[in-house]
Structures are given as C-alpha cells and as structure tokens.
Scaffold this motif. Structure first.
Motif, short mmCIF file in Angstrom:
data_model
loop_
_atom_site.label_atom_id
_atom_site.label_comp_id
_atom_site.label_asym_id
_atom_site.label_seq_id
_atom_site.Cartn_x
_atom_site.Cartn_y
_atom_site.Cartn_z
N TRP A 7 -0.31 -1.23 2.75
CA TRP A 7 0.95 -1.95 2.55
C TRP A 7 1.92 -1.44 3.60
N PHE A 8 2.59 -2.37 4.30
CA PHE A 8 3.46 -1.97 5.41
C PHE A 8 4.90 -1.72 4.98
N GLY A 9 5.13 -1.60 3.68
CA GLY A 9 6.47 -1.26 3.22
C GLY A 9 7.26 -2.46 2.75
N PRO A 10 8.52 -2.26 2.44
CA PRO A 10 9.35 -3.32 1.84
C PRO A 10 9.45 -4.60 2.66
N ASN A 11 9.22 -4.54 3.95
CA ASN A 11 9.29 -5.74 4.77
C ASN A 11 7.95 -6.46 4.89
N ALA A 30 3.10 4.06 5.04
CA ALA A 30 3.85 5.03 5.84
C ALA A 30 5.32 4.66 5.79
N LEU A 31 6.14 5.57 6.27
CA LEU A 31 7.57 5.30 6.37
C LEU A 31 7.85 4.76 7.77
N HIS A 32 7.50 3.48 7.96
CA HIS A 32 7.57 2.88 9.29
C HIS A 32 8.99 2.83 9.83
N GLU A 33 9.95 2.87 8.93
CA GLU A 33 11.34 2.76 9.38
C GLU A 33 11.87 4.03 10.01
N ILE A 34 11.18 5.15 9.81
CA ILE A 34 11.63 6.42 10.39
C ILE A 34 11.12 6.52 11.82
N PRO A 35 11.99 6.76 12.78
CA PRO A 35 11.54 6.86 14.18
C PRO A 35 10.44 7.90 14.36
N VAL A 36 9.49 7.58 15.22
CA VAL A 36 8.38 8.49 15.48
C VAL A 36 8.91 9.83 15.96
N VAL A 61 -2.59 7.74 0.26
CA VAL A 61 -2.94 8.08 1.64
C VAL A 61 -1.79 7.67 2.56
N VAL A 62 -1.43 8.57 3.46
CA VAL A 62 -0.47 8.24 4.52
C VAL A 62 -1.23 7.65 5.70
N GLU A 63 -0.82 6.47 6.11
CA GLU A 63 -1.36 5.87 7.33
C GLU A 63 -0.24 5.09 8.01
N SER A 64 0.32 5.67 9.02
CA SER A 64 0.02 6.96 9.60
C SER A 64 1.30 7.80 9.64
N LEU A 65 1.09 9.12 9.78
CA LEU A 65 2.19 9.99 10.20
C LEU A 65 2.04 10.09 11.71
#
Length: 390
Positions: A7-11, A30-36, A61-65
């Motif tokens: 799941w790619f998050g709320p969006n 993953a927390l895609h909204e947080i800058p790498v 599972v985290v995908e990805s950090l």
C-alpha cells in the motif's frame, strides 16, 4: 506464509478497505512523504500504524526505507545519512516493525520500457525491451558518451526501431523509462536525470559494492541488536541501465554481500521476478545457499520472449519454476519455524480496472489473482508434504 499486500499510503488510489477484502493481514508500506535521508520519527511511524490498525491490519514490512544517493556515492554527507538510517531503524524497532526492505540501485528503483503491454486476453503487463531502451538511451536521453556503450549493430537496431515510432510513442517511451519512485507520480526530466548520472560517472561496480558493504557494516550490527531483519531487493532489471553500476543482480553478487557482512540481519528480499529476469540465476540454488538470509518474499513470474525482452507473466505461468520454488520455501519455513511475509508482485491490469488511477504493476485485481494462486499453491504443497511425510 504471512500474506501481505503493498500500500503506497494515504494517497494510494487503492484503499486499505480494498486490500483487507483480499484476505491479507499484513501491510507492506513506507513513509513516502518523508524526504529520502530524513529520520522516520516514532510519531510518524505510529500514526501510520494506527491508520492501518483502524482498517483491521498490521504494518508488518517496511518497503522501503530508502538509502540516500549520498550513501551510494559515499560522498561527504554519507555519514550523516547513515546515522539517520540507524535512528530510523531504532524508531521502527521501538514500534515493533522488524522487517525492513531497501535497495541499492542508483537513481532509479526499477525500469520498464512498456507499462501497458497487451496480453492476448486483453490484460496489460509491464515489459522491458532492450532495443527500445537502447533507442531511449541513444536518441532520446542522449547522455554524454553513450555511443561508447553500444556496438554499431546495436545502434542501427535502435535507430530502425525508433523509425517505427510516432512522436507520441517516443514521448511515452521517455516517460515510461524515467517514471519516478514507487508511489510517486512525478517523472524525472532529461536535465534532472543527466545531472544525476553525472554524479555516478566515476563510480563503477567495484566502487558501488564497496559503498554498499560499508553501509551494511554500519547498519547491520544495529539491526542485529534491534532484532530487525534487513532485506535487500535485487536490481530490477538485473543489469546496467544508462551506464549505471549494478551490484545486486547475480548469485555471485549475493555471495559477496553476505560473506562481507555475515550477520543474519543482513538479508535478502527474495524477488523471483528481478532475479529471474537474469537467465543464469538459479532461483532454487539461491534458496539452498541463502535460505537463512531470506526475510521477505516477492513472488512473481517473468517470461523472456528473447534475449532482449522480458515481461511480467502470470504468477504460476512463466519461465521461473514457481512450483519447485514454492516447495523449497515451504520446507525452508518448516525448518526455520517461521512464516515469512509474502506479497504478490506486479499483477496484470485487468479491463475491469481500466480507466482507474492505478500504479503500473500494482492494480488490485491483478495482485488479488496472484495472491489467490500463490496461496492455493502453498496450501496444496503443504497438504502433499504433510501426507507424504506421514
């Protein structure tokens, strides 16, 4: 196996309710909204966990950090980003999340030339055509020095291919190759990608592997203490693109990584699609050799139409021996007394979902079909082994 789905998050156009109705208990996200490179805070992790729990599932599972490009290049800022990575691992462990997937591919997470290849039944799949990519590289991107990477025959084949394309076809090819990270709807521009490639002009396979091993020598001991399993995702595709180095493509690559940092926390995301796109990889032997390092499963299939073309295939019908792979995995889990998290990967886009906003390879129906097939295969093998052993 523990059935999960990404799941790619709320969006994400696919909701958690949709995913729960597929029969999974675990979410891969993953927390895609947080800058790498920035730290994943406990608050941010717990907020996402609660969202998933409210939908009746767990973030397993985290995908990805993601690994910052400065770490891959080992430049002056790499040490700071490695320390941030360690802090994020600590915070994930504090929240009870113990499997963390990542990759070490420079710039692009994965590359396909066609995101809507039409199968005979009308469904659509991801496809990679080397000649199409060569045309992109030589005549659309036109990266500096590109002519040195191709033979005269390859250049002519690419040019002949390009002569069959309309301008819309060329624009679509450019967009397909440079699609951004999973979960993103932003493409790289030509100027952006050329600038990023310039940063890798002096980094070959040896240098990138050295940087990966240094990264793992720093973070794997932390993960080991925390009880976190790091799972590196193989390169996709498992060969160089745009002249970039690749160091997680072959069995020999895996041997070097695991021998260099022998901690169990230094493990593998066993992706049958990425590894299977390289015909010399023996997927069953990889289980035999590194079964104790397999911490996460991406099960999918590929069909190699020629030496230059591979495409996503039905989960149970491709060039990978999925039945024998599944049997080896079932026996491995019995031996280790674990239920490894599994997610079906890169499902087809079926006509029932045409016109909806779906990320390539991540439509709901296609993944649900793959999950059902894999679940049935696993249960059949478990039943046969039980009665054979008795």
């Amino acid at each position: 196996m523990q059935q999960t789905m990404r799941w790619f998050g709320p969006n994400d156009a696919i909701s958690l309710t949709d995913i729960r109705q597929c029969g999974v208990s675990g979410i891969v996200t993953a927390l895609h909204e947080i800058p790498v490179g920035d730290i994943w805070t406990v608050d941010a992790i717990q907020e996402r966990q609660q969202t998933i729990r409210n939908a009746g599932m767990e973030w397993t599972v985290v995908e990805s950090l993601p690994v910052h490009e400065d770490i891959k290049k080992a430049n002056g800022a790499s040490l700071r980003y490695i320390e941030n990575y360690k802090i994020s691992l600590n915070n994930l462990a504090a929240c009870g999340i113990k499997v963390v997937t990542y990759n070490f591919m420079p710039i692009l997470d994965w590359v396909r030339t066609d995101h809507a290849f039409k199968n005979p039944d009308g469904s659509k799949a991801l496809r990679y055509d080397q000649v199409a990519f060569n045309y992109f590289d030589l005549f659309l991107l036109k990266r500096p020095g590109v002519e040195n990477d191709y033979s005269d025959e390859e250049k002519q084949m690419a040019l002949d291919y390009g002569n069959t394309l309309s301008q819309d076809d060329k624009d679509l090819l450019f967009k397909n190759v440079l699609l951004g990270l999973p979960g993103s709807k932003v493409n790289f521009t030509r100027d952006q990608i050329l600038e990023l490639l310039e940063n890798y002009k002096d980094i070959d396979n040896h240098a990138l592997r050295t940087n990966l091993i240094h990264f793992l020598s720093e973070v794997a001991p932390v993960a080991e203490v925390l009880g976190i399993k790091l799972a590196i995702h193989p390169d996709d595709p498992p060969f160089s693109v745009m002249g970039l180095p690749r160091v997680v493509s072959t069995q020999e690559d895996l041997n070097r990584i695991f021998n260099a940092v022998p901690l169990n926390a230094n493990g593998l995301c066993y992706c049958t699609g990425s590894l299977g796109a390289e015909p010399h990889n023996d997927l069953e032997k990889i289980i035999d050799d590194h079964g104790d390092r397999i911490h996460f499963l991406h099960l999918r299939n590929v069909k190699r139409d020629s030496k230059d073309i591979f495409r996503e295939a039905e989960h149970l019908n491709g060039d990978n021996p999925i039945e024998s792979i599944m049997e080896k995995l079932v026996l491995l889990m019995q031996k280790r007394n674990v239920a490894l998290p599994l997610r079906p990967d890169h499902g087809f886009l079926h006509t029932i979902e045409e016109g909806k906003e779906q990320y390539p390879g991540y439509s709901l129906v296609g993944r649900l079909k793959g999950l059902a097939e894999l679940r049935g295969l696993e249960m059949g093998i478990q039943y046969r082994l039980k009665h054979t052993q008795n």
